[in-house]
Structures are given as structure tokens and as C-alpha cells.
Design a protein around this motif. Structure first.
Motif, mmCIF file in Angstrom:
data_model
loop_
_atom_site.group_PDB
_atom_site.id
_atom_site.type_symbol
_atom_site.label_atom_id
_atom_site.label_comp_id
_atom_site.label_asym_id
_atom_site.label_seq_id
_atom_site.Cartn_x
_atom_site.Cartn_y
_atom_site.Cartn_z
ATOM 1 N N PHE A 1 -9.083 -4.372 -6.771
ATOM 2 C CA PHE A 1 -8.512 -3.293 -7.563
ATOM 3 C C PHE A 1 -7.203 -2.893 -6.906
ATOM 4 O O PHE A 1 -6.864 -3.350 -5.814
ATOM 5 C CB PHE A 1 -9.478 -2.102 -7.690
ATOM 6 C CG PHE A 1 -9.599 -1.238 -6.452
ATOM 7 C CD1 PHE A 1 -8.871 -0.062 -6.329
ATOM 8 C CD2 PHE A 1 -10.453 -1.584 -5.416
ATOM 9 C CE1 PHE A 1 -8.990 0.749 -5.199
ATOM 10 C CE2 PHE A 1 -10.588 -0.783 -4.279
ATOM 11 C CZ PHE A 1 -9.849 0.387 -4.170
ATOM 12 N N PHE A 2 -6.449 -2.052 -7.593
ATOM 13 C CA PHE A 2 -5.160 -1.603 -7.075
ATOM 14 C C PHE A 2 -5.066 -0.094 -7.213
ATOM 15 O O PHE A 2 -5.703 0.510 -8.081
ATOM 16 C CB PHE A 2 -4.006 -2.271 -7.825
ATOM 17 C CG PHE A 2 -2.646 -1.814 -7.374
ATOM 18 C CD1 PHE A 2 -2.156 -2.171 -6.125
ATOM 19 C CD2 PHE A 2 -1.864 -0.999 -8.184
ATOM 20 C CE1 PHE A 2 -0.916 -1.738 -5.698
ATOM 21 C CE2 PHE A 2 -0.612 -0.565 -7.769
ATOM 22 C CZ PHE A 2 -0.138 -0.929 -6.521
ATOM 23 N N SER A 3 -4.267 0.510 -6.352
ATOM 24 C CA SER A 3 -4.080 1.956 -6.427
ATOM 25 C C SER A 3 -2.767 2.343 -5.759
ATOM 26 O O SER A 3 -2.341 1.708 -4.784
ATOM 27 C CB SER A 3 -5.237 2.679 -5.723
ATOM 28 O OG SER A 3 -4.972 4.066 -5.637
ATOM 29 N N LEU B 1 -14.568 7.700 -0.006
ATOM 30 C CA LEU B 1 -13.147 7.661 -0.329
ATOM 31 C C LEU B 1 -12.983 7.830 -1.832
ATOM 32 O O LEU B 1 -13.511 7.031 -2.604
ATOM 33 C CB LEU B 1 -12.501 6.340 0.094
ATOM 34 C CG LEU B 1 -12.431 6.012 1.582
ATOM 35 C CD1 LEU B 1 -13.677 5.240 2.016
ATOM 36 C CD2 LEU B 1 -11.188 5.196 1.877
ATOM 37 N N ASP B 2 -12.273 8.870 -2.238
ATOM 38 C CA ASP B 2 -11.956 9.079 -3.651
ATOM 39 C C ASP B 2 -10.545 8.555 -3.902
ATOM 40 O O ASP B 2 -9.593 8.939 -3.209
ATOM 41 C CB ASP B 2 -12.056 10.554 -4.011
ATOM 42 C CG ASP B 2 -13.499 11.054 -3.965
ATOM 43 O OD1 ASP B 2 -14.408 10.209 -3.895
ATOM 44 O OD2 ASP B 2 -13.699 12.277 -4.011
ATOM 45 N N ILE B 3 -10.414 7.684 -4.898
ATOM 46 C CA ILE B 3 -9.175 6.931 -5.112
ATOM 47 C C ILE B 3 -8.867 6.870 -6.612
ATOM 48 O O ILE B 3 -9.770 6.701 -7.427
ATOM 49 C CB ILE B 3 -9.303 5.496 -4.549
ATOM 50 C CG1 ILE B 3 -9.589 5.534 -3.042
ATOM 51 C CG2 ILE B 3 -8.048 4.680 -4.828
ATOM 52 C CD1 ILE B 3 -9.851 4.161 -2.439
ATOM 53 N N CYS B 4 -7.593 6.996 -6.965
ATOM 54 C CA CYS B 4 -7.145 6.770 -8.336
ATOM 55 C C CYS B 4 -6.916 5.269 -8.500
ATOM 56 O O CYS B 4 -5.929 4.728 -8.011
ATOM 57 C CB CYS B 4 -5.860 7.545 -8.615
ATOM 58 S SG CYS B 4 -6.084 9.338 -8.554
ATOM 59 N N MET C 1 0.849 -1.186 0.000
ATOM 60 C CA MET C 1 0.000 0.000 0.000
ATOM 61 C C MET C 1 0.887 1.239 0.000
ATOM 62 O O MET C 1 1.745 1.389 0.866
ATOM 63 C CB MET C 1 -0.932 -0.003 1.215
ATOM 64 C CG MET C 1 -1.951 -1.137 1.205
ATOM 65 S SD MET C 1 -2.867 -1.279 2.754
ATOM 66 C CE MET C 1 -1.590 -1.950 3.837
ATOM 67 N N HIS C 2 0.654 2.130 -0.940
ATOM 68 C CA HIS C 2 1.482 3.321 -1.114
ATOM 69 C C HIS C 2 0.924 4.518 -0.362
ATOM 70 O O HIS C 2 1.641 5.476 -0.082
ATOM 71 C CB HIS C 2 1.578 3.635 -2.610
ATOM 72 C CG HIS C 2 2.445 4.794 -2.957
ATOM 73 N ND1 HIS C 2 3.818 4.715 -2.982
ATOM 74 C CD2 HIS C 2 2.127 6.070 -3.300
ATOM 75 C CE1 HIS C 2 4.321 5.883 -3.332
ATOM 76 N NE2 HIS C 2 3.320 6.724 -3.539
ATOM 77 N N SER C 3 -0.374 4.475 -0.029
ATOM 78 C CA SER C 3 -1.023 5.599 0.643
ATOM 79 C C SER C 3 -2.224 5.070 1.413
ATOM 80 O O SER C 3 -2.547 3.884 1.356
ATOM 81 C CB SER C 3 -1.458 6.664 -0.374
ATOM 82 O OG SER C 3 -2.427 6.135 -1.266
ATOM 83 N N PHE C 4 -2.893 5.960 2.136
ATOM 84 C CA PHE C 4 -4.089 5.578 2.883
ATOM 85 C C PHE C 4 -4.973 6.807 3.014
ATOM 86 O O PHE C 4 -4.646 7.889 2.516
ATOM 87 C CB PHE C 4 -3.727 4.987 4.245
ATOM 88 C CG PHE C 4 -3.135 5.980 5.226
ATOM 89 C CD1 PHE C 4 -3.865 6.438 6.307
ATOM 90 C CD2 PHE C 4 -1.829 6.458 5.064
ATOM 91 C CE1 PHE C 4 -3.325 7.350 7.209
ATOM 92 C CE2 PHE C 4 -1.274 7.357 5.959
ATOM 93 C CZ PHE C 4 -2.029 7.807 7.036
ATOM 94 N N ALA C 5 -6.126 6.653 3.674
ATOM 95 C CA ALA C 5 -7.096 7.744 3.770
ATOM 96 C C ALA C 5 -7.259 8.190 5.214
ATOM 97 O O ALA C 5 -7.101 7.401 6.157
ATOM 98 C CB ALA C 5 -8.447 7.302 3.204
ATOM 99 N N ASN C 6 -7.620 9.457 5.364
ATOM 100 C CA ASN C 6 -7.791 10.047 6.690
ATOM 101 C C ASN C 6 -8.967 11.009 6.663
ATOM 102 O O ASN C 6 -9.071 11.859 5.775
ATOM 103 C CB ASN C 6 -6.513 10.800 7.093
ATOM 104 C CG ASN C 6 -6.605 11.393 8.489
ATOM 105 O OD1 ASN C 6 -6.746 10.660 9.461
ATOM 106 N ND2 ASN C 6 -6.530 12.715 8.593
#
Length: 465
Positions: free
Chosen positions: A273-275, A290-293, A209-214
Motif C-alpha cells: 500500500f502507499f501513503s 499505527l493509524d495511517i491514511c 516516504m513522506h512521513s513516519f510514526a513515533n
């Protein structure tokens, strides 16, 4: 197929410059005073004759600095003096790193080439290894390894810590492999370097995982089905990402942690999926947005080998801007697509809207009608109206688009966008300044050399000349 002028962005930059005045065109706003820091790889071969190829994520870290004052711009750049740097220059050996197909496993390589931030009032460069490197913001010289004052474990982390607007603390997590694998979610107070544990989230499928949400009350670890058997990591000849396996049957898990008391809510499930990048997240009645690329799978990881990127255009890979909705009374997570454009390296008006309901995001994009192996346009997406605005110039390839607010602004997009652009036609780079509201060019500052494609950066209102 037209010539792919972007290839220069994956070639070495050997020059190091200090406070060079840049020639400007158009109008750089006089209110734009401060410093833009950028981080990214800048050396991909040990010398001009080397045939050694690397993954984009493994090029040697270089810091870049654009200093703004009264409509003028100064440019500086310098390599991080890491163990990886010295091994390459002295021995001709690259670190095997994230995804390189050759090279050598360098102990404590510390090639922190992904992002920059401020911790304990120090400027630091970040990657996905726990090591953090401090640098001097004035001359960009490497200072030392930045150590936390605690014993929190972990072999991996993210290069995207969040600054929590509610508590004024930095939040991130580490992944620790052991008999019981765990994600250690922690926070760090301003002017401190001691990590305080929020929660340890157990997992039997540790993921990349390269990032996460807050959000205001929750941290969300999005666990993709790109998972690892930690026993594989002992292989000295394998790059980090080669230890991970794509297992789409496992789906994607959203692991939600309440930050106030560390309570771990149930895991919420979505299709595989992957992001690399989360855009933003915020709370709604009875749930989360959650908005994700997002990508359909993990193919992009290998696509980012420099040899692939510099090759002929292969199968197009597009990144969807998706909005995932988590309902606390449901196990499953649904999504909708917010833009028809491919978007990645997303940014927002972070200092005011991180973790909160927002309207605009900015990113780099690949034009669907003029596909190339590297993004060739900038986009602004209105996630409320579903509209997208594009900046594009033939032969030009953008970097991350950072938003800087105009003083005393009240509207979310009242400010400018800063992006380092590779001008493939003229074999050099320039710093582009766009009006964030209209997405039209205000001005640009020409750099005498090319700047290899980098990743992330930050703007501070303080001037470091």
C-alpha cells in the motif's frame, strides 16, 4: 457533473499583504490568541500566458500568517525568496522538482513549500530535500538556509519531523544513497541544531516516504514498495518521483527502532500500500498500533499533476483511514478500516496525544456522493467508536484542519479547528473556525483574495502581528 469551483486553488497568487485586518462573521473566540502559520505552493505558471504545467508539489512556496487577538484576525502572506523563486521570476524557469513534467533542474532550488516548524528557536520552512529555510515570523521575510551543526548525510528527508513528548526533542530521518543505502534516524534537542544519530537502518530498497510514526519508545519507518534505483537520479531531465518504481510484489515493511538505544527490531510485513501521511501511533501490550491514511497504490502521485487536477473528473481516488496492528511476536501486520470516509492531511491534538492512545483525528475529505478532483469537506473521526462527523458547504474546499486547545481544557477535543477554505462560488478564501467538539461553525474571517491550496502549518500561542 457540476462545475468544479476548486480550480481557482491551483492558480497563481501574486499579491503579498502585510497585517491586513480581516472582516469576521460569527464569533471568533476571544481566548484564541496566537498565530497560525501556513505553507504551500502559490505560483504554478511563470506568467499569465504561460502554458507550463507543474505538479502540485512544485508550485513556488508561499507563507501565510493569521494573527489572532481578542476576536480579531490579521492576515499576511509572502513568497519564500528561494533560488527557485528567483529563477522563475527572472528567467521564467520552474524547477523540475518533485514531479513536474517540464522545467529546469535548478541547483539548490530550496523550494520548501510543504511544512513549517521551529528548530533551534528559529521558524523554518520544510520540504523533502535536506535544505531548510529560516524565515522571520513577524514579517515572513526569508532569512537564510538553516544549517545543522553536524555532518549527517542524506539526499532526502521528510517534511514531518516529530516533536517527542517524552524527551522534548525533534525526531526525523534522512535517506542516504550509497554502496549501502541507509535511513539515518536522528534527534535534535531544543535550542540546538546538532543532530544526534539514533540509528542507521540499512535497506536494499530505499523507498519514497513522506512521513513516519513515533511512539513513546519507538520510531517506525514504514517502507512502501515505491522504491528507487539511486543510479537513476543522475538524469537531469527526470523529476524526483519519476525515479521511483511501484513494485507491489515487495509488499510494505514496518521498520521499528527502539529510540533509547538504537536497536533495530525485525522488519514487520504487510501487503503493498502507499501513503503520504501517518496519523498517530501508540504502544499496546506486545506491540504497536499505527493509524495511517492509506492508498491501494501510487496512482495518486501522478493524479496530483495540476493539469490533471484542473481537468475533468477521472477515476475517483479515495484514502482509507486504516489501523495497522504490529505484534512483536508475529512477522505479519494486519489492518482494519476506521472510517467509511476518505481522509487525508490528518491532524490530532498533537501536544497531548502524539505517540499515545487517542480518540479523535481531523482531516480533509472527498464526499463520495459529490466527488471532485479536490477534497470538498472536513471530517472528524472518532477512532474508538468508529463514527465520523462532517462539515461541508457547497463550492467550498478545505485545507488542513489544525486543532487548538481551549485554555485549561481537560477533554481531548475541547478547542477549535482552524482550516483555510477556498470559497469557489465567491472566488476568495476564508479562515474557518469550528468548535472541535460539535464540529459546528463558530466564525470565519474573510480574505480579500484566494489562497492557493497549501499543505501544512502550525499554530503557536505567541502573537506575531
Amino acid at each position: 457533473m457540476s462545475e468544479q469551483f476548486f480550480k481557482l486553488g491551483f492558480s497563481n497568487l501574486d499579491k503579498e499583504l502585510s497585517a491586513v485586518p480581516l472582516k469576521t462573521k460569527g464569533q471568533i473566540p476571544t481566548w484564541l490568541n496566537g498565530t497560525l502559520f501556513r505553507n504551500g505552493p502559490a505560483k504554478f505558471t511563470a506568467n499569465d500566458n504561460s502554458s507550463w504545467h507543474t505538479h502540485w508539489f512544485d508550485g513556488l512556496a508561499m507563507l501565510h500568517k493569521f494573527s489572532f487577538y481578542e476576536g480579531n484576525v490579521l492576515y499576511s502572506n509572502r513568497y519564500l525568496r528561494s533560488n527557485a523563486y528567483y529563477s522563475t521570476l527572472e528567467n521564467g524557469q520552474f524547477n523540475i522538482g518533485f514531479g513536474s513534467k517540464g522545467g529546469t533542474k535548478i541547483k539548490n532550488a530550496n523550494n520548501t513549500n510543504i511544512n513549517v516548524t521551529i528548530l533551534d528557536d528559529r521558524f523554518v520552512a520544510l520540504a523533502e530535500s535536506p535544505a531548510i529555510i529560516e524565515f522571520n515570523p513577524v514579517n515572513l521575510e526569508t532569512v537564510e538556509v538553516f544549517n545543522f551543526d553536524d555532518s549527517l548525510g542524506g539526499q532526502l528527508t521528510t517534511a514531518h519531523p516529530h516533536y517527542d513528548l517524552q524527551t522534548k526533542r525533534y525526531i526525523n530521518f534522512t535517506t542516504e544513497f550509497g554502496q549501502a543505502h541507509q535511513y539515518h534516524l536522528y534527534s535534535v534537542a531544543a535550542h540546538r541544531r546538532k543532530r544526534e544519530l539514533i540509528a542507521s537502518v540499512p535497506t536494499d530498497r530505499p523507498a519514497y516516504m513522506h512521513s513516519f510514526a513515533n511512539t513513546e519508545n519507538y520510531a517506525i519507518i514504514t517502507e512502501f514498495p515505491l522504491v528507487i534505483d539511486p543510479r537513476d537520479m543522475g538524469n537531469e531531465h527526470k523529476a524526483l518521483i519519476e525515479n521511483f518504481t511501484w513494485k507491489p510484489d515487495q509488499g510494505t515493511l514496518f521498520r521499528v527502532v527502539r529510540k533509547s538505544d538504537g536497536v533495530i527490531l525485525k522488519s514487520f510485513e504487510a501487503e503493498a500500500f502507499f501513503s503520504f501521511h501517518h496519523v498517530n501511533a501508540f504502544e499496546i501490550n506486545g506491540g504497536l498500533i499505527l493509524d495511517i491514511c492509506a492508498l491501494e497504490d501510487d496512482r495518486t502521485v501522478n493524479h496530483l499533476q495540476v493539469s490533471n487536477l484542473k481537468g475533468e473528473t477521472g477515476e475517483p481516488i479515495f484514502v482509507q483511514l486504516r489501523r495497522y496492528t504490529v505484534k512483536f511476536n508475529s512477522q505479519n501486520v494486519s489492518y482494519e478500516v476506521l472510517s467509511p470516509e476518505s481522509i487525508d492531511l490528518p491532524t490530532i491534538h498533537y501536544s497531548r496525544y502524539s505517540g499515545r492512545s487517542y480518540r479523535y483525528m481531523y482531516g480533509i475529505s472527498t464526499n463520495r456522493h459529490h466527488y471532485e478532483n479536490y477534497p470538498n469537506q472536513l471530517v472528524k473521526a472518532d477512532v474508538q467508536k468508529g463514527t465520523t462527523t462532517i462539515w461541508r458547504q457547497d463550492g467550498c474546499y478545505p485545507g488542513e484542519a489544525l486543532f487548538v486547545q481551549r485554555p485549561n481544557a481537560t477533554n481531548e477535543d475541547d478547542g477549535v479547528i482552524l482550516s483555510v477554505i477556498m470559497d469557489g462560488h465567491n472566488s476568495h478564501s476564508f479562515l474557518l473556525v469550528l468548535d472541535a467538539q460539535t464540529f459546528e461553525e463558530l466564525g470565519r474571517a474573510d480574505v480579500v483574495n484566494h489562497i492557493p491550496f497549501g499543505f501544512h502549518g502550525m499554530f503557536t500561542g505567541e502573537q506575531y502581528m
